[in-house]
Design an enzyme around this catalytic site. Structure first.
Site, PDB file in Angstrom:
ATOM      1  N   GLN A 198       6.795   7.866   7.997  1.00 34.69           N
ATOM      2  CA  GLN A 198       5.554   7.336   8.546  1.00 34.69           C
ATOM      3  C   GLN A 198       5.530   5.816   8.363  1.00 34.69           C
ATOM      4  O   GLN A 198       5.398   5.307   7.248  1.00 34.69           O
ATOM      5  CB  GLN A 198       4.369   7.988   7.846  1.00 34.69           C
ATOM      6  CG  GLN A 198       4.409   9.525   7.889  1.00 34.69           C
ATOM      7  CD  GLN A 198       4.210  10.076   9.294  1.00 34.69           C
ATOM      8  OE1 GLN A 198       3.106  10.080   9.822  1.00 34.69           O
ATOM      9  NE2 GLN A 198       5.293  10.540   9.898  1.00 34.69           N
ATOM     10  N   ARG A 218      -1.442   7.859   6.473  1.00 35.68           N
ATOM     11  CA  ARG A 218      -0.993   6.669   7.187  1.00 35.68           C
ATOM     12  C   ARG A 218      -0.429   7.063   8.549  1.00 35.68           C
ATOM     13  O   ARG A 218      -0.049   8.213   8.771  1.00 35.68           O
ATOM     14  CB  ARG A 218       0.026   5.874   6.389  1.00 35.68           C
ATOM     15  CG  ARG A 218       1.353   6.540   6.199  1.00 35.68           C
ATOM     16  CD  ARG A 218       2.221   5.824   5.165  1.00 35.68           C
ATOM     17  NE  ARG A 218       2.200   4.386   5.301  1.00 35.68           N
ATOM     18  CZ  ARG A 218       1.623   3.554   4.410  1.00 35.68           C
ATOM     19  NH1 ARG A 218       1.040   4.055   3.340  1.00 35.68           N
ATOM     20  NH2 ARG A 218       1.654   2.257   4.591  1.00 35.68           N
ATOM     21  N   ALA A 239      -5.852  13.069   9.448  1.00 39.81           N
ATOM     22  CA  ALA A 239      -4.404  13.057   9.648  1.00 39.81           C
ATOM     23  C   ALA A 239      -3.926  11.729  10.241  1.00 39.81           C
ATOM     24  O   ALA A 239      -4.716  10.842  10.576  1.00 39.81           O
ATOM     25  CB  ALA A 239      -3.994  14.218  10.551  1.00 39.81           C
ATOM     26  N   HIS A 240      -2.599  11.619  10.402  1.00 35.03           N
ATOM     27  CA  HIS A 240      -2.015  10.346  10.835  1.00 35.03           C
ATOM     28  C   HIS A 240      -2.442   9.972  12.262  1.00 35.03           C
ATOM     29  O   HIS A 240      -2.594  10.800  13.135  1.00 35.03           O
ATOM     30  CB  HIS A 240      -0.490  10.362  10.718  1.00 35.03           C
ATOM     31  CG  HIS A 240       0.202  11.462  11.444  1.00 35.03           C
ATOM     32  ND1 HIS A 240       1.553  11.681  11.325  1.00 35.03           N
ATOM     33  CD2 HIS A 240      -0.248  12.404  12.313  1.00 35.03           C
ATOM     34  CE1 HIS A 240       1.900  12.711  12.089  1.00 35.03           C
ATOM     35  NE2 HIS A 240       0.824  13.157  12.683  1.00 35.03           N
ATOM     36  N   ASN A 241      -2.659   8.661  12.422  1.00 33.84           N
ATOM     37  CA  ASN A 241      -3.005   8.061  13.720  1.00 33.84           C
ATOM     38  C   ASN A 241      -4.370   8.485  14.255  1.00 33.84           C
ATOM     39  O   ASN A 241      -4.663   8.275  15.430  1.00 33.84           O
ATOM     40  CB  ASN A 241      -1.923   8.339  14.769  1.00 33.84           C
ATOM     41  CG  ASN A 241      -0.587   7.742  14.378  1.00 33.84           C
ATOM     42  OD1 ASN A 241       0.354   8.477  14.061  1.00 33.84           O
ATOM     43  ND2 ASN A 241      -0.508   6.426  14.354  1.00 33.84           N
TER      44      ASN A 241
END
Length: 336
Positions: A198, A218, A239-241
């Protein structure tokens, strides 16, 4: 110990009117039912008017149209609940981290620590960290390399910020929160799952509060973003993004999957699940335990799931849910 302030002092601080003894000393807050002499109470919901006659509070915050119903000391404002919320700051007796840097804290190389920074015992600050004026780092908290934390932000005991996280001003990150851990990214291969490293970060705006035990992952490539004024409860998974818009509030045990965008001024109730790669419009309100499986492009309230019922009744209804498509087909044929 909470400070003691007079009724007149509190009225001036709130820019509110008062009636009664302006010198009345007040040293705490309580409900109409539980307040003791020396405490201030409030009535925001007319349902509680019945307790005005029996409350032991030394003063009550209320709307002007209710003033005639209470003969005692009172603060008069059009929004008593907002006034109560503001006054909790004046009576907050949370122990602050002592000024300066505790001798057991570990500070990395090339850090920039502004005036008024407070760092508690056994906290760990990585290399090239920037802590702005008035930042408070609680005992045992861990701040990774390259983090930037804005003016007046408080990181509570044992919270963790991974490397290169950006946190704005006047934020609160509670104990056990983890900001910037790897998102759940793995690619299937013939030999099993291959980790996708990530490479993004987390960017948090101003006046954000993140609850205990909450995780904000991240980004995989771009950053995960939490905008100004967002409030996130305990044990929430971001969660990511994911991108969360201004002034959105998310209640406990909600989960938002990767690359979903949530708009401004939304409320996500407890236990809500939102699948990945969706867009949620501004002004959307999702009720408790709902599962969001498609984008919501219009503001409003949305719900899913079935309400609690006796088990025998629920089982019968569950069977009927499975028969809905067949019933719809029959109705269509009858219409034809």
């Amino acid at each position: 110990m909470s400070p003691t302030l007079t009724l007149a002092e509190l009225a001036a601080w709130l820019d509110a009117d008062f009636e009664g003894d302006g010198d009345c000393p007040l040293s705490g807050l309580g409900t109409l039912q539980s307040a003791l002499p020396g405490q201030l109470s409030f009535i925001a919901n007319p349902v509680y008017r019945k307790y005005l006659a029996s409350t032991r509070a030394s003063a009550v915050i209320m709307r002007p149209d209710l003033a005639a119903e209470y003969p005692g000391n009172k603060l008069l404002t059009t929004n008593p609940y907002e006034a109560y919320a503001r006054l909790t700051e004046r009576f907050d007796d949370r122990p602050a981290v002592p000024a300066g840097c505790h001798p057991t804290a570990v500070i990395g190389d090339d850090c920039q620590l502004a005036d008024g920074v407070r760092i508690g015992p056994q906290a760990t600050i990585g290399r090239q960290v920037v802590l702005a004026e008035g930042v408070e780092i609680g005992p045992g908290a861990c701040i990774g390399d390259g983090c930037h934390i804005g003016v007046g932000t408080r990181i509570a005991a044992r919270a963790v910020l991974y490397h290169d996280i950006r946190v704005g001003e006047r934020c609160v990150i509670h104990s056990g929160a983890v900001i910037g851990a790897d998102g759940f990214g793995f690619a299937p291969t013939a030999d099993g799952w291959l980790k996708i490293h990530q490479l993004g970060s987390v960017v948090i705006g101003n006046d954000v509060e993140i609850g205990a035990g909450t995780t904000v992952d991240r980004g995989a490539l771009d950053d995960t973003r939490i905008a100004d004024g967002v409030k996130i409860d305990n044990q929430v998974q971001i969660a990511h993004n994911v991108s969360i818009g201004r002034n959105t509030a998310i209640a406990g045990q909600a989960g938002i999957a990767g690359s979903t965008t949530v708009g401004e001024n939304c409320t996500i109730a407890g236990g809500v699940g939102i699948v990945g790669h969706l867009t949620i419009a501004d002004g959307v309100h999702v009720t408790a335990m709902s599962l969001v499986t498609h984008s919501l492009h219009k503001p409003g309230s949305y719900s899913s799931g079935t309400p609690l019922a006796p088990t025998r009744e629920w089982r019968r209804n569950a069977v009927r849910f499975k028969q809905l498509n067949e019933l719809a087909t029959r109705v269509k044929k009858l219409d034809e």
